[in-house]
Design an enzyme around this catalytic site. Structure first.
Site, PDB file in Angstrom:
ATOM      1  N   HIS A 110       1.074  -1.139   0.255  1.00  0.00           N
ATOM      2  CA  HIS A 110       0.079   0.366   0.096  1.00  0.00           C
ATOM      3  C   HIS A 110       0.974   1.333   0.001  1.00  0.00           C
ATOM      4  O   HIS A 110       1.607   1.121   0.506  1.00  0.00           O
ATOM      5  CB  HIS A 110      -1.145   0.240   1.408  1.00  0.00           C
ATOM      6  CG  HIS A 110      -1.657  -1.657   1.821  1.00  0.00           C
ATOM      7  ND1 HIS A 110      -2.728  -1.551   0.063  1.00  0.00           N
ATOM      8  CD2 HIS A 110      -1.306  -1.854   2.603  1.00  0.00           C
ATOM      9  CE1 HIS A 110      -3.171  -3.033   1.113  1.00  0.00           C
ATOM     10  NE2 HIS A 110      -2.348  -3.176   2.326  1.00  0.00           N
ATOM     11  N   GLU A 128      -1.571  -0.068   8.294  1.00  0.00           N
ATOM     12  CA  GLU A 128      -2.460  -0.708   8.887  1.00  0.00           C
ATOM     13  C   GLU A 128      -1.485  -1.837  10.296  1.00  0.00           C
ATOM     14  O   GLU A 128      -0.786  -1.999   9.951  1.00  0.00           O
ATOM     15  CB  GLU A 128      -3.166  -2.097   8.077  1.00  0.00           C
ATOM     16  CG  GLU A 128      -2.166  -2.831   6.904  1.00  0.00           C
ATOM     17  CD  GLU A 128      -2.538  -3.595   5.689  1.00  0.00           C
ATOM     18  OE1 GLU A 128      -3.856  -2.841   5.866  1.00  0.00           O
ATOM     19  OE2 GLU A 128      -2.207  -4.668   5.492  1.00  0.00           O
ATOM     20  N   HIS A 186       4.095  -7.165   2.251  1.00  0.00           N
ATOM     21  CA  HIS A 186       3.342  -8.336   2.686  1.00  0.00           C
ATOM     22  C   HIS A 186       2.352  -8.897   2.085  1.00  0.00           C
ATOM     23  O   HIS A 186       1.536  -8.910   1.396  1.00  0.00           O
ATOM     24  CB  HIS A 186       2.600  -7.903   3.702  1.00  0.00           C
ATOM     25  CG  HIS A 186       1.433  -6.878   3.167  1.00  0.00           C
ATOM     26  ND1 HIS A 186       1.886  -5.522   3.280  1.00  0.00           N
ATOM     27  CD2 HIS A 186       0.898  -7.602   3.501  1.00  0.00           C
ATOM     28  CE1 HIS A 186       0.713  -4.752   2.523  1.00  0.00           C
ATOM     29  NE2 HIS A 186      -0.772  -5.935   2.909  1.00  0.00           N
ATOM     30  N   ARG A 206      -0.983  -5.650  -6.438  1.00  0.00           N
ATOM     31  CA  ARG A 206      -1.234  -6.126  -6.688  1.00  0.00           C
ATOM     32  C   ARG A 206       0.624  -6.621  -7.125  1.00  0.00           C
ATOM     33  O   ARG A 206       0.529  -6.607  -8.172  1.00  0.00           O
ATOM     34  CB  ARG A 206      -1.901  -8.118  -6.603  1.00  0.00           C
ATOM     35  CG  ARG A 206      -2.635  -7.991  -5.780  1.00  0.00           C
ATOM     36  CD  ARG A 206      -3.767  -8.953  -6.267  1.00  0.00           C
ATOM     37  NE  ARG A 206      -4.397  -8.687  -7.605  1.00  0.00           N
ATOM     38  CZ  ARG A 206      -5.366  -8.021  -7.393  1.00  0.00           C
ATOM     39  NH1 ARG A 206      -6.127  -8.091  -6.189  1.00  0.00           N
ATOM     40  NH2 ARG A 206      -5.772  -7.664  -8.697  1.00  0.00           N
TER      41      ARG A 206
END
Length: 341
Positions: A110, A128, A186, A206
């Site tokens: 992200h 996050e 991640h 992605r």
């Protein structure tokens, strides 16, 4: 429409889950939490427990405000709901999810604020945090580049299973948490049930989907160029925050995330009533029951303007609610994840 109470009479709020089908979805939400998830063409992989995204706005599940949307609540109550730390656009600042991974998620990243500005196209920054609720034997977490991995190696191995060798890989342990700043490469491994607290953003790039295809033989879109622009190659720190290793004999609070400007997260381990106050943080609180039910309310018995949470459910405690209590409803150590701004 509900009858809107005065701001001073706001109570804890629980919202209807918004289930999301995912190609990698699993079965741990019904198996571990007893959730009745809808059957569909693809398995359910996410439950958005608290969301203010276009097309996915949470709705109050019960009480005098039943049926009201989070967006309506934010517009009507403002500071009384959110506290003194609000977003300039007035939207609810966080998104809370349960992630049920039957298979590993894509290798993704992200953007942070700077990368989002460079990439454009409506990109939003997203930092996050993950809290592992349950994990199957052999489940793992892939988070962060290994210290010796290079940009060239990553480019060369994106289409190969060897790309995993460039990542930090950790065995999944319930109670462990992972802080994933924007820019961290991640992937959540299969066999994990995770509570995710994140910025209110749905921007994901992605860069590998492990060669996966759907039932029709189609692969999902990749975003390699944007993803490489978003990766923070300077950050090689470990994202893991080890959980509590032994049961507590009295109430304790363990900090998970405390130096992030987007949210702060604590792991509460309770054996009796816990007392807290939104005024201590200047913002709303989110309480997520992890393993056992709890009752949130005012007063010593936590009964006044109260709300009961089952394991896996999250409550929004309005800033105007002030001092409150959390009472465990079952014997044994009760884990509750508390989030504030």
């Amino acid at each position: 429409m509900p009858e809107w109470p005065d701001a001073a009479l706001l109570s804890p709020l629980k919202f209807l889950p918004i289930y999301q089908e995912r190609i990698w979805g699993g079965t741990l939400m019904p198996e571990v939490l007893g959730r009745e998830v809808p059957a569909g063409a693809a398995p359910v992989g996410e439950s958005w427990e608290l969301s203010d995204r276009d097309g996915a706005v949470s709705v109050v599940a019960c009480g005098v405000l039943e049926g009201a949307s989070l967006r309506e609540l934010t517009a009507r109550y403002g500071t009384a709901l959110l506290g003194r730390k609000t977003r300039p656009d007035g939207r609810f600042p966080l998104l809370v999810k349960l992630i049920d991974a039957g298979d590993r998620l894509s290798l993704q990243v992200h953007p942070d604020e700077q990368a989002a500005q460079r990439i454009g196209g409506g990109a939003e920054p997203k930092t996050e945090m993950w809290y592992i609720i349950a994990a199957c034997r052999g489940a793992n977490i892939l988070a962060g580049l290994s210290p010796r991995a290079t940009r060239l190696q990553l480019n060369d191995r994106l289409s190969s299973p060897e790309v995993e060798q460039l990542l930090q890989v950790y065995p999944s342990q319930p109670g462990d948490a992972y802080f994933i700043p924007a820019g961290t490469l991640h992937a959540i491994g299969g066999g994990n049930l995770i509570l995710e607290i994140q910025q209110n953003s749905d921007t994901t790039y992605r860069i590998s989907d492990w060669g996966r295809v759907d039932a029709a033989g189609h692969s999902r879109e990749l975003h390699v160029e944007k993803g490489m622009m978003a990766i923070d190659f300077m950050n090689r720190s470990s994202p893991r925050i080890a959980g509590v290793s032994d049961e507590v004999a009295h109430n304790r609070k363990f900090s998970i995330v405390d130096r992030c400007r987007y949210f702060k997260v604590d792991d509460l381990r309770l054996v009796t009533v816990w007392h807290d106050d939104t005024n201590a943080t200047g913002s709303f609180h989110l309480l997520s029951a992890v393993n056992r039910p709890v009752r949130i309310g005012k007063g010593p018995l936590a009964e006044e303007r109260s709300l009961e949470l089952q394991a896996g459910e999250t409550a929004l405690i309005p800033f105007a609610y002030g001092a409150y209590s959390v009472r465990p409803l079952a014997a044994g150590e009760t884990a509750v994840v508390k989030t504030s701004l």
